[in-house]
Design a protein around this motif. Structure first.
Motif, PDB file in Angstrom:
ATOM      1  N   LEU A  27       0.834  -1.211   0.000  1.00  0.00           N
ATOM      2  CA  LEU A  27       0.000   0.000   0.000  1.00  0.00           C
ATOM      3  C   LEU A  27       0.868   1.261   0.000  1.00  0.00           C
ATOM      4  O   LEU A  27       0.531   2.266  -0.626  1.00  0.00           O
ATOM      5  CB  LEU A  27      -0.934  -0.005   1.204  1.00  0.00           C
ATOM      6  CG  LEU A  27      -2.095  -1.014   1.114  1.00  0.00           C
ATOM      7  CD1 LEU A  27      -2.848  -1.086   2.420  1.00  0.00           C
ATOM      8  CD2 LEU A  27      -3.046  -0.640  -0.033  1.00  0.00           C
ATOM      9  N   HIS A  28       2.017   1.192   0.706  1.00  0.00           N
ATOM     10  CA  HIS A  28       2.936   2.336   0.704  1.00  0.00           C
ATOM     11  C   HIS A  28       3.597   2.509  -0.656  1.00  0.00           C
ATOM     12  O   HIS A  28       3.978   3.617  -1.038  1.00  0.00           O
ATOM     13  CB  HIS A  28       4.022   2.148   1.772  1.00  0.00           C
ATOM     14  CG  HIS A  28       3.500   2.306   3.162  1.00  0.00           C
ATOM     15  ND1 HIS A  28       4.044   1.649   4.250  1.00  0.00           N
ATOM     16  CD2 HIS A  28       2.457   3.028   3.656  1.00  0.00           C
ATOM     17  CE1 HIS A  28       3.380   1.982   5.336  1.00  0.00           C
ATOM     18  NE2 HIS A  28       2.407   2.809   5.010  1.00  0.00           N
ATOM     19  N   SER A  29       3.797   1.377  -1.397  1.00  0.00           N
ATOM     20  CA  SER A  29       4.550   1.421  -2.649  1.00  0.00           C
ATOM     21  C   SER A  29       3.664   1.685  -3.869  1.00  0.00           C
ATOM     22  O   SER A  29       4.153   2.130  -4.905  1.00  0.00           O
ATOM     23  CB  SER A  29       5.287   0.090  -2.868  1.00  0.00           C
ATOM     24  OG  SER A  29       6.096  -0.210  -1.765  1.00  0.00           O
ATOM     25  N   LEU A  30       2.345   1.350  -3.773  1.00  0.00           N
ATOM     26  CA  LEU A  30       1.466   1.459  -4.943  1.00  0.00           C
ATOM     27  C   LEU A  30       1.148   2.913  -5.265  1.00  0.00           C
ATOM     28  O   LEU A  30       0.878   3.723  -4.373  1.00  0.00           O
ATOM     29  CB  LEU A  30       0.165   0.689  -4.696  1.00  0.00           C
ATOM     30  CG  LEU A  30       0.296  -0.842  -4.631  1.00  0.00           C
ATOM     31  CD1 LEU A  30      -1.024  -1.463  -4.232  1.00  0.00           C
ATOM     32  CD2 LEU A  30       0.758  -1.383  -5.964  1.00  0.00           C
ATOM     33  N   SER A  47      15.161   6.732  15.751  1.00  0.00           N
ATOM     34  CA  SER A  47      14.403   6.072  16.821  1.00  0.00           C
ATOM     35  C   SER A  47      12.979   6.600  16.939  1.00  0.00           C
ATOM     36  O   SER A  47      12.391   6.615  18.024  1.00  0.00           O
ATOM     37  CB  SER A  47      15.121   6.210  18.174  1.00  0.00           C
ATOM     38  OG  SER A  47      16.402   5.652  18.084  1.00  0.00           O
ATOM     39  N   THR A  48      12.415   7.085  15.830  1.00  0.00           N
ATOM     40  CA  THR A  48      11.036   7.585  15.833  1.00  0.00           C
ATOM     41  C   THR A  48      10.075   6.436  15.560  1.00  0.00           C
ATOM     42  O   THR A  48      10.313   5.614  14.670  1.00  0.00           O
ATOM     43  CB  THR A  48      10.858   8.660  14.734  1.00  0.00           C
ATOM     44  OG1 THR A  48      11.802   9.693  14.964  1.00  0.00           O
ATOM     45  CG2 THR A  48       9.448   9.217  14.733  1.00  0.00           C
ATOM     46  N   ASN A  49       8.973   6.371  16.335  1.00  0.00           N
ATOM     47  CA  ASN A  49       7.902   5.413  16.057  1.00  0.00           C
ATOM     48  C   ASN A  49       7.065   5.947  14.899  1.00  0.00           C
ATOM     49  O   ASN A  49       6.504   7.050  14.984  1.00  0.00           O
ATOM     50  CB  ASN A  49       7.026   5.195  17.285  1.00  0.00           C
ATOM     51  CG  ASN A  49       7.728   4.332  18.307  1.00  0.00           C
ATOM     52  OD1 ASN A  49       8.573   3.527  17.951  1.00  0.00           O
ATOM     53  ND2 ASN A  49       7.389   4.515  19.576  1.00  0.00           N
ATOM     54  N   ASN A  50       6.958   5.202  13.838  1.00  0.00           N
ATOM     55  CA  ASN A  50       6.222   5.620  12.643  1.00  0.00           C
ATOM     56  C   ASN A  50       4.814   5.054  12.658  1.00  0.00           C
ATOM     57  O   ASN A  50       4.574   3.975  13.208  1.00  0.00           O
ATOM     58  CB  ASN A  50       6.948   5.122  11.383  1.00  0.00           C
ATOM     59  CG  ASN A  50       8.109   6.032  10.998  1.00  0.00           C
ATOM     60  OD1 ASN A  50       8.036   6.770  10.047  1.00  0.00           O
ATOM     61  ND2 ASN A  50       9.196   5.981  11.784  1.00  0.00           N
ATOM     62  N   PRO A  51       3.877   5.760  12.023  1.00  0.00           N
ATOM     63  CA  PRO A  51       2.495   5.226  11.967  1.00  0.00           C
ATOM     64  C   PRO A  51       2.455   3.979  11.077  1.00  0.00           C
ATOM     65  O   PRO A  51       3.291   3.786  10.214  1.00  0.00           O
ATOM     66  CB  PRO A  51       1.701   6.378  11.330  1.00  0.00           C
ATOM     67  CG  PRO A  51       2.721   7.171  10.590  1.00  0.00           C
ATOM     68  CD  PRO A  51       3.991   7.055  11.361  1.00  0.00           C
ATOM     69  N   GLY A  60       5.041   7.036   2.408  1.00  0.00           N
ATOM     70  CA  GLY A  60       5.490   5.773   1.801  1.00  0.00           C
ATOM     71  C   GLY A  60       6.423   5.026   2.740  1.00  0.00           C
ATOM     72  O   GLY A  60       6.300   5.118   3.968  1.00  0.00           O
ATOM     73  N   ASN A  61       7.384   4.308   2.171  1.00  0.00           N
ATOM     74  CA  ASN A  61       8.284   3.472   2.968  1.00  0.00           C
ATOM     75  C   ASN A  61       9.512   4.253   3.444  1.00  0.00           C
ATOM     76  O   ASN A  61      10.653   3.809   3.281  1.00  0.00           O
ATOM     77  CB  ASN A  61       8.707   2.240   2.163  1.00  0.00           C
ATOM     78  CG  ASN A  61       7.562   1.279   1.998  1.00  0.00           C
ATOM     79  OD1 ASN A  61       6.833   1.000   2.947  1.00  0.00           O
ATOM     80  ND2 ASN A  61       7.385   0.778   0.782  1.00  0.00           N
ATOM     81  N   PHE A  92      13.278   3.053   4.593  1.00  0.00           N
ATOM     82  CA  PHE A  92      13.378   1.810   5.345  1.00  0.00           C
ATOM     83  C   PHE A  92      13.979   0.715   4.464  1.00  0.00           C
ATOM     84  O   PHE A  92      13.759   0.673   3.261  1.00  0.00           O
ATOM     85  CB  PHE A  92      11.998   1.348   5.825  1.00  0.00           C
ATOM     86  CG  PHE A  92      11.397   2.244   6.867  1.00  0.00           C
ATOM     87  CD1 PHE A  92      10.092   2.690   6.744  1.00  0.00           C
ATOM     88  CD2 PHE A  92      12.130   2.647   7.968  1.00  0.00           C
ATOM     89  CE1 PHE A  92       9.520   3.513   7.702  1.00  0.00           C
ATOM     90  CE2 PHE A  92      11.577   3.455   8.925  1.00  0.00           C
ATOM     91  CZ  PHE A  92      10.267   3.910   8.792  1.00  0.00           C
ATOM     92  N   VAL A  93      14.701  -0.195   5.099  1.00  0.00           N
ATOM     93  CA  VAL A  93      15.223  -1.382   4.397  1.00  0.00           C
ATOM     94  C   VAL A  93      14.424  -2.575   4.904  1.00  0.00           C
ATOM     95  O   VAL A  93      14.355  -2.813   6.113  1.00  0.00           O
ATOM     96  CB  VAL A  93      16.725  -1.595   4.674  1.00  0.00           C
ATOM     97  CG1 VAL A  93      17.245  -2.788   3.883  1.00  0.00           C
ATOM     98  CG2 VAL A  93      17.516  -0.345   4.327  1.00  0.00           C
ATOM     99  N   PHE A  94      13.798  -3.300   3.963  1.00  0.00           N
ATOM    100  CA  PHE A  94      12.904  -4.399   4.355  1.00  0.00           C
ATOM    101  C   PHE A  94      13.556  -5.766   4.108  1.00  0.00           C
ATOM    102  O   PHE A  94      14.334  -5.931   3.185  1.00  0.00           O
ATOM    103  CB  PHE A  94      11.593  -4.343   3.561  1.00  0.00           C
ATOM    104  CG  PHE A  94      10.751  -3.153   3.894  1.00  0.00           C
ATOM    105  CD1 PHE A  94      10.880  -1.972   3.166  1.00  0.00           C
ATOM    106  CD2 PHE A  94       9.841  -3.197   4.935  1.00  0.00           C
ATOM    107  CE1 PHE A  94      10.106  -0.869   3.467  1.00  0.00           C
ATOM    108  CE2 PHE A  94       9.054  -2.109   5.236  1.00  0.00           C
ATOM    109  CZ  PHE A  94       9.194  -0.928   4.502  1.00  0.00           C
ATOM    110  N   SER A  95      13.150  -6.722   4.975  1.00  0.00           N
ATOM    111  CA  SER A  95      13.517  -8.135   4.725  1.00  0.00           C
ATOM    112  C   SER A  95      12.692  -8.641   3.549  1.00  0.00           C
ATOM    113  O   SER A  95      11.480  -8.398   3.496  1.00  0.00           O
ATOM    114  CB  SER A  95      13.228  -8.989   5.955  1.00  0.00           C
ATOM    115  OG  SER A  95      13.156 -10.344   5.605  1.00  0.00           O
TER     116      SER A  95
END
Length: 1117
Positions: free
Chosen positions: A858-861, A937-941, A947-948, A957-960
Motif C-alpha cells: 500500500l505504501h509502494s502502490l 528512533s522515531t515510532n512511525n504510523p 510511503g516506505n 526503510f530497508v525491508f527483509s
C-alpha cells in the motif's frame, strides 16, 4: 538351528530381568534384592551388587556402555557406572516395573505402576508423567525419538522424548490381554519402525510407529513374559509360561526351541552382535546357549539353492549370477534341486516347484505339487517325478502326490546321497554308507546294486561323466578313485573333504581340503591353488565352491589335445588359429608341412593379402592389381564385406567408403577414417557425410576434427542439437558464437523453454530478442497469476537493462528502466503471498508477514497499480491481519477504504461482516506493531502518507525480502573523493574499540535500583563515530543522507557493514547494521536482505535464493 548349552548357574531368587553390557563381556541379572554381575565367557559370578531393599524387577544398560540402571519394588531407581559403582538414586511413588535407556541421547525411562519418569545426566530433576494403568514394559525406537509403553489394561502408548502421547494402540482383548513385553526392531535396513508386542491374550503382534498393525495377530498358546530381538533384527526370542525360549523370524514365524527349562522363563536376551542367548527363570536358573544355524542347501550343475533368513529359499544361477527368492513364510527344513525341479520341506508339508520353461537360463519357478504331510528325514532328494526321503538306514521313494512307491533298507547309516541322472521316472542314485559300502539305486527298481565296498566310512561321492570311475572321500580325509568295472583302486590323494568330477571331461576331477583346491587330470600330477571351503561341482572350466554360506565359481584354464595326435606343432597351430594368432598359426602349419591348411585358413577368413604374403608372390603392383580385381569380383557376387577389405588393402579407400556407407557399416567406416591420413580430405569428408547420414554424429565430429574443418563441426553440433559440445567449441573459438547461440535460442523457444532461450539470446549479444522474450514471459506470468515468476522475470529484465546501460548512449534510458523493473519485481514478489492468501485455502505465511507485506504494498502502490495487483485483495489482507494482530484502528481504516472500491462477490460477505465486528474493538493499534526508524528512533504510523520512509528523518526503510520487517540497517554514503575500493579497505582495517570491563552496571537512585547492560544502543553510540553522523535537523522536509569520512569508515567493523556491489554504471550502496548481534544475510546476486535464519530456511526449502533463484552452489556475481 540347534542350541548348545555353554554354561549354567543357579541363583537363590527368581531372575526377573537381565541386561548385557554393549560390548558383550558382562551380564547384569536382577535376582532378589541384588544385582548379579557375570562374565559371559565362562559364567563366572564377578560381583553381587547391593543397593535395593526389595526385589529388583528390571535392569537396563546404556548403549554407550558407561552406566546401567536398576529398578526395584522398593520404588527406587539406582544408576550404576560400568565399574559397578552406584552413583545416583531417585524414587517413584510405586514399585518400578521397567527401565530403558534411549539408544541415542542416553535418557533413562523408568516406569512404575502409576507413572513414568524421564531422567538424563544433564538435568537435575526427573520429569514424571502420570499413567492411566500399570506400565509393564517399555522400549525406545532406534533413533531415540519415541518411547513405547505397554500397559496392564491392554493399551500401548507411544510417547515422544518429552513424554507427550503421540499414538495410542488399543489391543482387542483390553484388560483381559495385558501387554507384557514390547520391543522395537533394531534393524537399520527396515524402512519403518516396527514394534513387536506380546500380550497375555497369548498373541504376538506387530505395529508401525503410526499405530497401524502389520499383518494379523499370531497365536502363541502360552503367556509370554519376555520378548527381544537379535542385534540386527533378523530373529525374535520369546519366553514365558511354556517353560522354554522359542526362536521366531522377524515376521513372527516360529522356527524352533532354544532351550527347555523347569519353570517359567521371565527374561531372555541375545548377547550383542552374536548368536549367544541367555535365559533367566522363575527358579533362579541362568542358562547361556550358543545357537548354531546349519546350512540348508542343494546343488545341481550350475543351479544352487540355499536357505536365507530361515524361511526363504534363494536359487542362484552360478554362471549368469541371477538370483530368485522364494518366500515360504515357514521354517525351511530341507532343500533339493534337480534339473527343472526344486523341492522344499517345511514343518508340515513338502512343496515341489518346476521351471516355467525349458530355457537353461530361466529362473522363474512355480508350484507344481504340494505334499501336505509331516516327514522326518535326514536327507531329501528330488527327481523328475519322485522325491526320495532318507531317514538313518531307510530310503523311501514317494510320488509327487505323496504316495509311497518304494522303500530300501540299508545295512548301515546313509552318509551321502546324490542323483546321477537318467530318464524321467528311472533316475539313478549314488548312495554312500557309514560302513564303507557304495550302492547304485534306480528309483523304479527295488534292488540296490553294490558298486564296491571299502573299509572306511563314506563322506562324499561322485561318478565320472561316462559312469566308469568313482571318486570317494572317506572319514580319514582321503580321496580314493576306483574303476567301477574292475573295482581297482586307480589312485588316492590325501587332505580331501569333498570331491567332484568334471561333467564334460572324463579324466578331470577336483577335490578340496586343507585350504587348497586340487585339480587332477588323468595321470598327471595334482595342480594346487589356495581355496577356502568345499568343492561341490565341476562344470567345464568352472569349479563351484561353497564357503560358509556363499557359493563362488572358480575359473580353471583347460587344456585339450586330439586323441592319438603326436605332432605338437600342428596342435599348437590349431590353438593359435582359434585364438586369432593367424601369422603364428601359418608359420607352424608351414613348419609341419601343411601349407594347404594355412591357405585354407586365410581363404576361409577372406585374408587374400595374407595368402599372397604367405605364397611370397613377386611384384607388389601386380599384387595390388590382383587384390583390386578380387574386390571387384567379391562386389559383383554380392560379397560386399570381402570387397571392402580388399579395396582397403589395395588403397582404394573411396570405393571401400562408398560400399560401407551404402550398407550402413559404421564400424568399418570408423576403422577407415582412423587409418586415413588427415591430408586425404576427400575420403575423410565422405566418411563424415556417411556418419551424419547413419546417425553417428560422434564419429562425424571426430572426422571433422581430424581434418580441422571447424565450421562443419559447429554446423554438425547445431544440426544434431549437441549443444554442450557446440558451447565448448564456441568457448575456444569465439568467431562461431553467433553460429551456435542464435540457433540454440531459437531451438529453446520452439521447445517452450523461454527462460533458457532468453539467456541464450543474451549470450549471443542479441539484446533486443532477449528483452523481447523476457517481456513476453513476464506478461504471461502476470496474466496466469504466477506472481513469483513475474517477480523473477522483472528482476532478470532489470539486470539486463543494467547490462545494456554500460553503453553510454543508452545509459539514462536503461537506468530508468532498471529502477522501474526493480520496483516491479519487489511489488510482485510481495504480492505473491497476498494472492496465495486470498485464493488458496491454506497459507504458509505468518500473520505478521502478511500484515507487513500488505503495508509495504500500500505504501509502494501509485494511483494506477501494476497489471494483476489487486488493491482490494491487499486491503482485505491488511484488514484481516490487522484485526488478528490487534491493530484495530488500521483494520477499521482498511475496511473503510474497501467500501469505496469495487469488491468481488466472494469477498462481499466477509468484508461486510468484518466492517461490523471491527466497530466493537477499541479505536487504537497495538504498540508492538509500530515500526521504528533505526536512524532517529522515531515510532512511525502503521499507514504512512510518505510511503516506505521515516516521517521524521525521511530515511528510507530497508525491508527483509521474506518477512518484510524493517531491518536494523541505515544506508550511508561516502565523502567525496573516497573510492569504493578505499572504503572497503578502510572498513576491513577494523580499528580496535575500547572494551568495557563490566558488562552490567548497577545504578542506585533515591527511588529505584537499575541494572543496565553496558552493550546497549546508547553505550554503543557513546564511542561509535558513526552514530554521531545519524543526527539531522529535526522536522526538515528534505532527506539528509548519512555521509561518512575515512575516520568513521576506519572505526566500522566489517561484519556490521553490508555492501551492495552493483556493476557499473551504478554506485555501490553501503548499509550499517545498528544491532550487530541480530544477523542479516544479503544475497550476493540480487542484493536482497533477509534475517539470516529466514534465509537459511528458505534456501534449504528451495535450494536457491527465493528472490533471484541463484543456486546455493553457484558463485556470486
Amino acid at each position: 538351528m540347534r542350541a548348545v548349552l555353554t554354561w549354567r548357574d543357579k541363583a537363590e531368587h527368581c531372575i526377573y530381568d537381565l541386561a548385557f553390557k554393549p560390548d558383550g563381556t558382562q551380564l547384569i541379572l536382577a535376582a532378589g534384592n541384588r544385582l548379579l554381575v557375570y562374565d559371559t565367557s565362562d559364567g563366572t559370578l564377578l560381583q553381587p551388587l547391593k543397593g535395593h531393599k526389595d526385589t529388583v524387577y528390571c535392569v537396563a544398560y546404556a548403549k554407550d556402555g558407561k552406566r546401567f540402571a536398576s529398578g526395584s519394588a522398593d520404588k527406587s531407581v539406582i544408576i550404576w557406572t560400568s565399574k559397578l559403582e552406584g552413583i545416583l538414586k531417585y524414587t517413584h511413588n510405586d514399585s518400578i516395573q521397567c527401565v530403558s535407556y534411549n539408544p541415542v541421547t542416553h535418557q533413562l525411562a523408568s516406569c512404575s505402576s502409576s507413572d513414568f519418569g524421564l531422567w538424563s545426566p544433564e538435568q537435575k530433576s526427573v520429569s514424571k508423567h502420570k499413567s492411566s494403568s500399570k506400565i509393564t514394559c517399555c522400549s525406545w525406537t532406534n533413533d531415540g525419538q519415541y518411547l513405547a509403553l505397554g500397559m496392564f489394561n491392554g493399551i500401548i502408548s507411544i510417547r515422544n522424548k518429552n513424554g507427550e502421547e503421540k499414538v495410542k494402540i488399543e489391543r482387542p482383548g483390553g484388560s483381559l490381554s495385558p501387554i507384557w513385553s514390547i520391543c522395537w526392531n533394531p534393524s537399520r535396513e527396515e524402512h519403518n519402525d516396527i514394534l513387536a508386542v506380546a500380550d497375555w491374550g497369548q498373541k504376538l503382534s506387530f505395529y508401525q510407529l503410526s499405530g497401524k498393525q502389520i499383518g494379523k495377530d499370531r497365536s502363541l498358546n502360552f503367556d509370554p513374559c519376555c520378548l527381544s530381538y537379535f542385534t540386527k533384527g533378523e530373529y525374535i526370542l520369546l519366553g514365558g509360561s511354556d517353560k522354554q525360549v522359542s526362536l521366531f523370524t522377524k515376521d513372527g514365524v516360529r522356527l524352533g526351541t532354544v532351550g527347555e527349562q523347569n519353570s517359567w522363563v521371565w527374561t531372555c536376551k541375545v548377547k550383542p552382535d552374536s548368536n549367544y542367548v541367555v535365559v533367566g527363570c522363575q527358579d533362579g536358573t541362568i542358562s547361556f546357549y550358543q545357537l548354531i544355524f546349519s546350512t540348508v542347501h542343494g546343488l545341481y550343475k550350475d543351479r544352487y539353492a540355499y536357505r536365507d533368513s530361515m524361511t526363504d529359499v534363494i536359487v542362484q544361477h552360478l554362471i549368469t549370477e541371477q538370483k530368485v527368492r522364494i518366500k515360504c513364510k515357514e521354517l525351511v527344513k530341507k532343500i533339493a534341486i534337480y534339473k527343472n525341479r526344486l523341492a522344499i520341506q517345511l514343518p508340515e508339508k513338502i512343496l515341489i516347484y518346476e521351471l516355467y520353461s525349458d530355457d537353461s537360463s530361466d529362473m522363474h519357478y512355480r508350484v507344481k505339487e504340494r505334499i501336505v504331510k509331516k516327514f522326518e528325514c535326514n536327507l531329501l532328494v528330488v527327481c523328475a517325478d519322485h522325491i526320495i526321503l532318507c531317514q538313518e538306514k531307510r530310503l523311501q521313494c514317494l510320488s509327487f502326490s505323496g504316495v509311497k512307491e518304494r522303500e530300501w533298507q540299508m545295512e548301515s547309516l546313509i552318509r551321502y546321497i546324490k542323483v546321477i541322472g537318467g530318464p524321467p521316472g528311472r533316475e539313478g542314485l549314488l548312495v554312500g554308507l557309514k560302513n564303507g559300502q557304495i550302492l547304485k539305486i534306480f528309483v523304479d527298481n527295488l534292488f540296490a546294486i553294490v558298486l564296491l565296498k571299502q573299509a572306511t566310512a563314506v563322506r562324499c561321492l561322485d561318478m565320472s561323466a561316462s559312469r566308469k570311475k568313482l571318486a570317494v572321500v572317506d572319514e580319514n580325509d582321503m580321496c580314493l578313485v576306483y574303476d567301477i568295472h574292475t573295482k581297482e583302486l586307480l589312485f588316492q590323494e590325501p587332505n580331501a573333504n569333498s570331491v567332484a568330477w568334471n561333467t564334460q571331461c572324463e579324466d578331470m576331477l577336483c577335490f578340496s581340503g586343507g585350504g587348497y583346491l586340487n585339480i587332477k587330470a588323468s595321470t598327471f600330477p595334482v595342480h594346487q591353488q589356495k581355496l577356502q571351503g568345499f568343492v561341490v561341482g565341476y562344470h567345464g572350466s568352472k569349479i563351484f565352491c561353497l564357503h560358509v554360506f556363499s557359493m563362488s565359481a572358480v575359473e580353471v584354464p583347460q587344456e585339450r589335445k586330439k586323441r592319438g595326435e603326436t605332432n605338437n606343432d600342428l596342435f599348437l597351430a590349431d590353438v593359435f588359429s582359434y585364438q586369432g594368432k593367424f601369422h603364428e598359426a601359418a608359420k607352424l602349419y608351414k613348419r609341419s608341412g601343411r601349407e594347404n591348411l594355412a591357405l585354407e585358413m586365410y581363404t576361409d577368413l577372406r585374408m587374400f593379402e595374407y595368402a599372397k604374403d604367405f605364397l611370397e608372390s613377386g611384384d607388389p603392383k601386380e599384387t595390388k592389381m590382383l587384390i583390386t580385381k578380387q574386390a571387384d569380383w567379391a562386389r559383383n557376387i554380392n560379397e560386399p564385406k570381402a570387397a571392402v577389405e580388399m579395396y582397403i588393402s589395395a588403397g582404394e579407400h573411396v570405393k571401400a567408403i562408398e560400399i560401407s556407407g551404402d550398407h550402413g557399416w559404421v564400424d568399418t567406416l570408423i576403422d577407415i577414417a582412423r587409418k586415413l591420413d588427415k591430408a586425404e580430405r576427400e575420403p575423410l569428408l565422405m566418411c563424415a557425410h556417411y556418419f551424419k547420414k547413419l546417425d553417428n554424429p560422434g564419429y562425424a565430429a571426430e572426422t571433422y576434427l581430424k581434418i580441422g574443418d571447424l565450421k562443419s563441426l559447429v554446423q554438425l553440433h547445431v544440426e544434431t542439437q549437441r549443444w554442450d559440445e557446440a558451447f565448448a567449441l564456441g568457448e575456444k573459438h569465439p568467431e562461431f558464437k553467433d553460429d551456435i547461440y542464435v540457433p540454440y535460442a531459437q531451438w529453446l523457444a520452439e521447445n517452450d523453454r523461454f527462460e533458457e532461450s532468453q539467456k541464450a539470446f543474451h549470450k549471443a549479444g542479441r539484446q533486443q530478442e532477449a528483452v523481447k522474450v523476457l517481456e513476453q514471459l513476464t506478461h504471461n506470468a502476470v496474466v496466469e497469476n504466477r506472481f513469483n515468476d513475474a517477480a523473477y522475470y522483472y528482476w532478470m529484465l532489470s539486470m539486463q537493462c543494467l547490462d545494456i546501460a554500460q553503453d553510454p548512449a543508452q545509459k539514462d534510458v536503461m537506468l530508468d528502466k532498471f529502477h522501474h523493473f526493480q520496483h516491479l519485481a519487489e511489488l510482485y514478489h510481495g504480492y505473491h503471498a497476498i494472492h496465495q492468501y486470498t485464493e488458496e485455502p491454506f497459507s504458509s505465511h505468518l500473520p505478521e508477514t502478511l500484515f507487513n507485506i500488505s503495508r509495504f504494498l500500500l505504501h509502494s502502490l501509485t494511483k494506477d497499480p501494476p497489471l494483476g495487483i489487486s488493491k482490494v485483495k491487499t486491503l482485505f489482507t491488511l484488514a484481516k491481519q490487522s484485526k488478528a494482530l490487534g491493530a484495530y484502528k488500521l483494520a477499521r481504516h482498511a475496511y473503510d477504504k474497501l467500501q469505496g472500491l469495487h469488491i468481488p462477490a466472494r469477498f462481499q460477505k466477509s468484508i461486510e461482516l468484518g466492517s461490523l465486528t471491527i466497530r466493537s474493538k477499541p479505536f487504537h493499534d497495538s504498540e508492538e506493531l509500530v515500526p521504528l526508524c533505526y536512524r532517529c528512533s522515531t515510532n512511525n504510523p502503521l499507514l504512512n502518507n510518505l510511503g516506505n520512509v521515516c516521517i521524521n528523518c525521511r530515511q528510507p526503510f530497508v525491508f527483509s525480502a521474506s518477512s518484510y520487517e524493517v531491518l536494523h540497517l541505515v544506508e550511508f554514503y561516502l565523502e567525496e573523493g573516497i573510492t569504493d575500493e578505499e572504503a572497503v579497505s578502510l572498513i576491513d582495517l577494523e580499528a580496535p574499540r575500547h572494551k568495557h570491563e563490566n558488562k552490567w552496571q548497577e545504578i542506585t537512585s533515591s527511588n529505584s535500583q537499575t541494572l543496565r547492560l553496558e552493550e546497549t544502543t546508547d553505550s554503543m553510540r557513546d564511542d561509535d563515530p558513526f552514530t554521531a553522523k545519524l543526527s539531522f535537523e529535526q522536522g526538515g522536509s528534505e532527506f539528509v543522507p548519512v555521509v561518512v569520512s575515512r575516520s568513521v569508515l576506519r572505526s566500522m567493523s566489517r561484519r556490521d557493514v553490508l555492501i551492495k556491489r552493483w556493476p557499473p554504471p551504478l554506485q555501490w550502496q553501503y548499509f550499517r547494521s545498528l544491532l550487530p548481534d541480530a544477523s542479516i544475510t544479503m544475497c550476493p546476486s540480487c542484493f536482497q536482505m533477509f534475517h539470516s535464519e529466514d534465509y537459511e530456511l528458505l534456501v534449504l526449502q528451495h535450494t536457491c535464493c527465493p528472490y533471484c533463484r541463484r543456486r546455493i552452489d553457484d558463485p556470486g556475481p
